[in-house]
Design a protein around this motif. Sequence first.
Motif, PDB file in Angstrom:
ATOM      1  N   GLN A   1      56.562 -46.266  59.372  1.00 17.28           N
ATOM      2  CA  GLN A   1      57.549 -45.619  60.220  1.00 17.28           C
ATOM      3  C   GLN A   1      58.110 -44.378  59.579  1.00 17.28           C
ATOM      4  O   GLN A   1      58.454 -43.413  60.278  1.00 17.28           O
ATOM      5  CB  GLN A   1      58.695 -46.597  60.484  1.00 17.28           C
ATOM      6  N   VAL A   2      58.262 -44.398  58.275  1.00 19.27           N
ATOM      7  CA  VAL A   2      58.800 -43.272  57.539  1.00 19.27           C
ATOM      8  C   VAL A   2      57.915 -42.976  56.341  1.00 19.27           C
ATOM      9  O   VAL A   2      57.424 -43.889  55.683  1.00 19.27           O
ATOM     10  CB  VAL A   2      60.234 -43.537  57.060  1.00 19.27           C
ATOM     11  N   PHE A  29      66.832 -41.718  62.153  1.00 22.44           N
ATOM     12  CA  PHE A  29      68.073 -41.399  62.853  1.00 22.44           C
ATOM     13  C   PHE A  29      69.029 -40.699  61.897  1.00 22.44           C
ATOM     14  O   PHE A  29      69.626 -39.687  62.230  1.00 22.44           O
ATOM     15  CB  PHE A  29      68.717 -42.661  63.429  1.00 22.44           C
ATOM     16  N   SER A  30      69.155 -41.268  60.717  1.00 26.74           N
ATOM     17  CA  SER A  30      69.990 -40.642  59.700  1.00 26.74           C
ATOM     18  C   SER A  30      69.536 -41.101  58.321  1.00 26.74           C
ATOM     19  O   SER A  30      68.879 -42.132  58.183  1.00 26.74           O
ATOM     20  CB  SER A  30      71.470 -40.973  59.896  1.00 26.74           C
ATOM     21  N   ILE A  31      69.888 -40.309  57.328  1.00 27.90           N
ATOM     22  CA  ILE A  31      69.583 -40.654  55.943  1.00 27.90           C
ATOM     23  C   ILE A  31      70.885 -40.668  55.172  1.00 27.90           C
ATOM     24  O   ILE A  31      71.643 -39.684  55.204  1.00 27.90           O
ATOM     25  CB  ILE A  31      68.618 -39.639  55.301  1.00 27.90           C
ATOM     26  N   SER A  32      71.160 -41.765  54.502  1.00 29.48           N
ATOM     27  CA  SER A  32      72.369 -41.790  53.691  1.00 29.48           C
ATOM     28  C   SER A  32      72.027 -41.221  52.313  1.00 29.48           C
ATOM     29  O   SER A  32      71.819 -40.036  52.179  1.00 29.48           O
ATOM     30  CB  SER A  32      72.954 -43.196  53.613  1.00 29.48           C
ATOM     31  N   ALA A  33      71.953 -42.022  51.315  1.00 28.72           N
ATOM     32  CA  ALA A  33      71.668 -41.501  49.980  1.00 28.72           C
ATOM     33  C   ALA A  33      70.192 -41.151  49.823  1.00 28.72           C
ATOM     34  O   ALA A  33      69.314 -41.819  50.357  1.00 28.72           O
ATOM     35  CB  ALA A  33      72.062 -42.522  48.922  1.00 28.72           C
ATOM     36  N   GLN A 102      67.844 -46.161  63.768  1.00 29.69           N
ATOM     37  CA  GLN A 102      68.521 -46.036  65.055  1.00 29.69           C
ATOM     38  C   GLN A 102      70.009 -46.191  64.844  1.00 29.69           C
ATOM     39  O   GLN A 102      70.455 -46.737  63.830  1.00 29.69           O
ATOM     40  CB  GLN A 102      68.011 -47.086  66.031  1.00 29.69           C
ATOM     41  N   ILE A 103      70.775 -45.732  65.812  1.00 26.04           N
ATOM     42  CA  ILE A 103      72.222 -45.787  65.698  1.00 26.04           C
ATOM     43  C   ILE A 103      72.669 -47.237  65.521  1.00 26.04           C
ATOM     44  O   ILE A 103      72.144 -48.150  66.168  1.00 26.04           O
ATOM     45  CB  ILE A 103      72.873 -45.138  66.935  1.00 26.04           C
ATOM     46  N   LEU A 107      70.143 -49.959  57.170  1.00 25.08           N
ATOM     47  CA  LEU A 107      69.498 -48.992  56.294  1.00 25.08           C
ATOM     48  C   LEU A 107      68.242 -49.616  55.688  1.00 25.08           C
ATOM     49  O   LEU A 107      68.248 -50.776  55.285  1.00 25.08           O
ATOM     50  CB  LEU A 107      70.452 -48.564  55.179  1.00 25.08           C
ATOM     51  N   HIS A 108      67.193 -48.830  55.647  1.00 27.10           N
ATOM     52  CA  HIS A 108      65.943 -49.272  55.034  1.00 27.10           C
ATOM     53  C   HIS A 108      65.662 -48.401  53.820  1.00 27.10           C
ATOM     54  O   HIS A 108      65.911 -47.196  53.835  1.00 27.10           O
ATOM     55  CB  HIS A 108      64.789 -49.170  56.032  1.00 27.10           C
TER      56      HIS A 108
END
Length: 121
Positions: A1-2, A29-33, A102-103, A107-108
């Motif tokens: 997927q990523v 959807f978003s990336i944290s760290a 997704q919203i 987190l993966h």
Amino acid sequence: QVQLVESGGGSVQAGGSLSLSCAASGSIFSISAMAWYRLVPGKEREWVASATSGGVADYVDFAKGRFTISRDNAKNTVSLQMASLKPEDTAIYYCNAHIQHQIEGPLHNYWGQGTQVTVSS
């Protein structure tokens, strides 16, 4: 997927500089760290630096003053500028990212394939 794809590794003499880049692509959807780790032969993989989505950076002691991590949130990339390199910096450097697909989703944790950095004396 990523996918996380690193680039920029190579060989350099002690005292030289290298720049690593990592681009994340796929279902994001978003990336944290986002972070960089390294694996030295005979040792466990160790954390080098990380940056939050807000740009707050943190470094392991040996990287402070020599390495700079930066992010481009619009491009889903993270870079590591390395200066004053030492032979003991020789390692495989890995990109790491915590990604939300997704919203309100979980987190993966994803890793790149690694890029070799070799510093000769």
